[in-house]
Design a protein around this motif. Structure first.
Motif, short mmCIF file in Angstrom:
data_model
loop_
_atom_site.label_atom_id
_atom_site.label_comp_id
_atom_site.label_asym_id
_atom_site.label_seq_id
_atom_site.Cartn_x
_atom_site.Cartn_y
_atom_site.Cartn_z
N MET A 1 17.59 -16.95 114.17
CA MET A 1 18.87 -17.26 113.58
C MET A 1 19.78 -16.65 114.51
SD MET A 1 19.84 -16.57 109.46
CE MET A 1 18.97 -18.03 108.89
N SER A 2 20.91 -17.26 114.58
CA SER A 2 22.17 -16.64 115.27
C SER A 2 22.88 -15.90 114.17
CB SER A 2 23.01 -17.63 115.79
OG SER A 2 23.71 -18.43 114.90
N PRO A 3 23.70 -14.88 114.69
CA PRO A 3 24.56 -14.05 114.01
C PRO A 3 25.41 -15.18 113.03
CG PRO A 3 24.30 -13.19 116.03
CD PRO A 3 23.80 -14.25 116.20
N SER A 4 25.99 -15.86 113.74
CA SER A 4 27.11 -17.03 112.94
C SER A 4 26.16 -17.46 111.99
CB SER A 4 27.80 -17.78 113.78
OG SER A 4 26.90 -18.55 114.63
N VAL A 9 24.98 -18.11 106.02
CA VAL A 9 24.02 -18.38 104.98
C VAL A 9 24.46 -17.33 103.88
CG1 VAL A 9 21.51 -18.31 104.60
CG2 VAL A 9 22.43 -19.70 106.19
N PHE A 10 24.46 -15.80 104.32
CA PHE A 10 24.95 -14.82 103.66
C PHE A 10 26.16 -15.15 102.61
CE2 PHE A 10 26.43 -10.83 102.51
CZ PHE A 10 25.19 -9.81 102.59
N LYS A 11 27.13 -15.72 103.36
CA LYS A 11 28.35 -15.94 102.61
C LYS A 11 28.09 -17.02 101.41
CE LYS A 11 33.26 -16.77 102.35
NZ LYS A 11 34.41 -16.47 102.96
N GLU A 12 26.90 -18.25 101.83
CA GLU A 12 26.96 -19.20 100.96
C GLU A 12 26.12 -18.60 99.84
OE1 GLU A 12 24.75 -22.08 103.45
OE2 GLU A 12 26.74 -22.93 104.03
N THR A 13 24.98 -17.63 99.96
CA THR A 13 24.21 -17.13 99.01
C THR A 13 24.77 -16.21 98.08
OG1 THR A 13 22.39 -17.61 100.78
CG2 THR A 13 21.98 -16.02 98.85
#
Length: 74
Positions: A1-4, A9-13
């Motif tokens: 998984m790329s940093p972006s 995904v982090f922000k969506e979660t």
């Protein structure tokens, strides 16, 4: 998984960026430490990973809406 991809995904979660999450955690730890009146703000600043007290104060006010001095007095 790329940093972006991770950041997206982090922000969506969690609803915030990884940096916002880390900052909120550091401020939460600082707030808990400030309940101990014997600890100086300078000690708390360094223990929570801030470069200096001015940076800590700005970040604390940004997250909580009040200065560390006002928070501690309350």
């Amino acid at each position: 998984m790329s940093p972006s991809d991770f950041a997206r995904v982090f922000k969506e979660t969690l609803g915030q960026t990884p940096m916002q999450y880390v900052l909120a955690y550091r401020i939460e730890q600082a707030a808990q430490m400030m309940r101990d009146k014997h600890l100086h703000l300078g000690e708390i600043t360094l223990a929570c990973g801030f470069a200096d007290q001015a940076h800590f104060s700005r970040s604390f006010k940004q997250v909580t809406g009040q200065t560390p001095r006002r928070f501690r007095a309350a």
